[in-house]
Each structure stands twice: as structure tokens, then as C-alpha cells.
Write a protein that holds these residues in place. Structure first.
Motif, PDB file in Angstrom:
ATOM      1  N   ASP A 179       8.288  -8.974  19.641  1.00  0.00           N
ATOM      2  CA  ASP A 179       7.050  -8.351  20.083  1.00  0.00           C
ATOM      3  C   ASP A 179       7.382  -6.922  20.535  1.00  0.00           C
ATOM      4  N   SER A 180       7.101  -5.948  19.696  1.00  0.00           N
ATOM      5  CA  SER A 180       7.465  -4.563  20.010  1.00  0.00           C
ATOM      6  C   SER A 180       6.607  -3.978  21.132  1.00  0.00           C
ATOM      7  N   LYS A 181       5.416  -4.512  21.370  1.00  0.00           N
ATOM      8  CA  LYS A 181       4.580  -4.004  22.455  1.00  0.00           C
ATOM      9  C   LYS A 181       5.236  -4.219  23.815  1.00  0.00           C
ATOM     10  N   HIS A 182       5.996  -5.304  23.929  1.00  0.00           N
ATOM     11  CA  HIS A 182       6.615  -5.646  25.205  1.00  0.00           C
ATOM     12  C   HIS A 182       8.141  -5.646  25.156  1.00  0.00           C
ATOM     13  N   GLY A 183       8.717  -5.463  23.969  1.00  0.00           N
ATOM     14  CA  GLY A 183      10.173  -5.463  23.839  1.00  0.00           C
ATOM     15  C   GLY A 183      10.790  -6.826  24.069  1.00  0.00           C
ATOM     16  N   LYS A 184      10.072  -7.878  23.687  1.00  0.00           N
ATOM     17  CA  LYS A 184      10.538  -9.248  23.918  1.00  0.00           C
ATOM     18  C   LYS A 184      10.738  -9.980  22.596  1.00  0.00           C
ATOM     19  N   THR A 185      11.711 -10.870  22.599  1.00  0.00           N
ATOM     20  CA  THR A 185      11.945 -11.760  21.465  1.00  0.00           C
ATOM     21  C   THR A 185      11.651 -13.181  21.917  1.00  0.00           C
ATOM     22  N   TRP A 186      10.897 -13.898  21.086  1.00  0.00           N
ATOM     23  CA  TRP A 186      10.475 -15.250  21.408  1.00  0.00           C
ATOM     24  C   TRP A 186      10.920 -16.221  20.318  1.00  0.00           C
ATOM     25  N   ASN A 187      10.995 -17.496  20.639  1.00  0.00           N
ATOM     26  CA  ASN A 187      11.178 -18.526  19.612  1.00  0.00           C
ATOM     27  C   ASN A 187       9.924 -18.500  18.749  1.00  0.00           C
ATOM     28  N   ALA A 188      10.043 -18.957  17.498  1.00  0.00           N
ATOM     29  CA  ALA A 188       8.887 -18.889  16.611  1.00  0.00           C
ATOM     30  C   ALA A 188       8.821 -20.081  15.672  1.00  0.00           C
ATOM     31  N   TYR A 196       6.893 -18.559  21.286  1.00  0.00           N
ATOM     32  CA  TYR A 196       6.931 -19.363  22.508  1.00  0.00           C
ATOM     33  C   TYR A 196       8.270 -19.208  23.216  1.00  0.00           C
ATOM     34  N   TRP A 197       8.282 -19.641  24.451  1.00  0.00           N
ATOM     35  CA  TRP A 197       9.487 -19.589  25.268  1.00  0.00           C
ATOM     36  C   TRP A 197       9.964 -21.017  25.508  1.00  0.00           C
ATOM     37  N   HIS A 198      10.945 -21.447  24.760  1.00  0.00           N
ATOM     38  CA  HIS A 198      11.580 -22.772  24.837  1.00  0.00           C
ATOM     39  C   HIS A 198      10.674 -23.933  24.437  1.00  0.00           C
ATOM     40  N   PHE A 199       9.438 -23.964  24.867  1.00  0.00           N
ATOM     41  CA  PHE A 199       8.517 -25.052  24.568  1.00  0.00           C
ATOM     42  C   PHE A 199       7.272 -24.477  23.907  1.00  0.00           C
ATOM     43  N   LYS A 200       6.804 -25.127  22.838  1.00  0.00           N
ATOM     44  CA  LYS A 200       5.677 -24.576  22.086  1.00  0.00           C
ATOM     45  C   LYS A 200       4.398 -24.437  22.906  1.00  0.00           C
ATOM     46  N   PHE A 201       4.241 -25.268  23.936  1.00  0.00           N
ATOM     47  CA  PHE A 201       3.018 -25.164  24.738  1.00  0.00           C
ATOM     48  C   PHE A 201       3.054 -23.962  25.679  1.00  0.00           C
ATOM     49  N   ILE A 202       4.216 -23.291  25.778  1.00  0.00           N
ATOM     50  CA  ILE A 202       4.320 -22.071  26.589  1.00  0.00           C
ATOM     51  C   ILE A 202       4.440 -20.898  25.607  1.00  0.00           C
ATOM     52  N   GLY A 203       3.323 -20.446  25.084  1.00  0.00           N
ATOM     53  CA  GLY A 203       3.396 -19.375  24.104  1.00  0.00           C
ATOM     54  C   GLY A 203       2.035 -18.868  23.676  1.00  0.00           C
ATOM     55  N   LYS A 204       2.063 -18.139  22.580  1.00  0.00           N
ATOM     56  CA  LYS A 204       0.859 -17.508  22.049  1.00  0.00           C
ATOM     57  C   LYS A 204       0.901 -17.588  20.528  1.00  0.00           C
ATOM     58  N   SER A 205      -0.256 -17.759  19.926  1.00  0.00           N
ATOM     59  CA  SER A 205      -0.344 -17.839  18.463  1.00  0.00           C
ATOM     60  C   SER A 205      -1.074 -16.633  17.906  1.00  0.00           C
ATOM     61  N   MET A 206      -0.655 -16.233  16.720  1.00  0.00           N
ATOM     62  CA  MET A 206      -1.362 -15.207  15.950  1.00  0.00           C
ATOM     63  C   MET A 206      -1.786 -15.852  14.644  1.00  0.00           C
TER      64      MET A 206
END
Length: 156
Positions: free
Chosen positions: A116-125, A140-150
Motif C-alpha cells: 500500500d503505497s499511500k501508507h508505506g505498508k505491506t500486508w498479507n494478501a 490483511y494483517w495475519h488474519f483475514k478478518f483483520i483487513g480490507k478488500s479492494m
């Protein structure tokens, strides 16, 4: 009579479009794993990506994005990257998704990373294509229920 002909022609057209979307450039059916490959545009029509495969890994790069400030796409840099050496790279053409692997049992792509270049973060996908042909990419962060979908639709 005229109405039923329209329905039949519409059904044929939709079927042909679905068949063509599942064929590669040589007219052969794509393996299920490669159905994710191609160009996609997000729901808001502000981002276009191209997904491709290299040795069984699925990757994506940014091929277009909307700029609200009127500056050329080449102007925008990865200024929030946690690695100072990467902060000067351009957003356009940048790899944002990597390492996805196809899971035939789930008919999904798993175990990847999305940047995510807007925030400079890398997430599981993970990613999945639904019955309507909509691509859902989940960061998501470790667990799919903690995340965001596009959500994306295929473009030519």
C-alpha cells in the motif's frame, strides 16, 4: 416474439464474452490458475493494475491511476516507503502484489503480499474471482478478518 429474440441474443453475447475472457491470446482455454491474469480496474475507477505470472507466482503492477492534482503519473513517488532507498521510485509501474499462489481446492490465490503505497505498508494478501467475474483482493494483517478488500473488474 421480438422480446424473446433480444433475450436469446443477450444470453449468447454474455456467453461469448465469458468464453473469450477465459481464452489466452492463442484462443486456447486458460488454466484456472491463470484466470486472474490480465488488466483490472478498481470499483472507483481510480486504479488499474496488470496481473501476470512468473514461475507460478502471481504479481501485479500499477499501470494507471487517477491523479486529482493534475500532475503527470510519473511525478508521484513512493515517498512513504519504510526503506529510504525506495522512496524515489515512481508509483506508475511499481510492483504492488507478489507471491500469490493458486489454491485449486479453494479456487483462490493465497499467501501473497500487497504493498500500500499511500501508507508505506505491506500486508498479507489473498485474491478470489466471484461468479460475476469481480476480483476481490484482500489485504490483511495475519488474519483475514483483520483487513480490507479492494474490488476490481476486468478491462481490455
Amino acid at each position: 416474439m421480438l422480446g424473446s429474440n433480444k433475450i436469446i441474443w443477450t444470453a449468447c453475447l454474455v456467453g461469448a464474452i465469458l468464453l473469450i475472457s477465459k481464452l489466452n491470446s492463442y484462443g486456447q482455454a486458460r488454466p484456472p490458475a491463470e484466470l486472474i491474469c490480465g488488466k483490472w480496474e478498481n470499483k472507483d475507477k481510480t486504479l488499474r493494475i496488470q496481473i501476470y505470472t512468473v514461475k507460478g507466482n502471481f504479481l501485479a503492477k500499477i499501470i494507471w491511476f487517477s491523479d486529482t492534482e493534475g500532475k503527470p503519473m510519473s511525478y508521484w513517488k513512493d515517498k512513504r516507503n519504510p526503506d529510504p532507498a525506495l522512496r524515489n521510485r515512481t508509483i506508475l509501474g511499481m510492483s504492488i502484489l507478489q507471491g500469490l499462489r493458486y489454491d485449486a481446492e479453494e479456487n483462490s490465490w493465497e499467501d501473497g503480499k500487497v504493498y500500500d503505497s499511500k501508507h508505506g505498508k505491506t500486508w498479507n494478501a489473498s485474491a478470489k474471482i466471484d461468479q460475476k467475474g469481480i476480483l476481490k483482493v484482500r489485504g490483511y494483517w495475519h488474519f483475514k478478518f483483520i483487513g480490507k478488500s479492494m474490488y476490481f473488474h476486468r478491462i481490455n
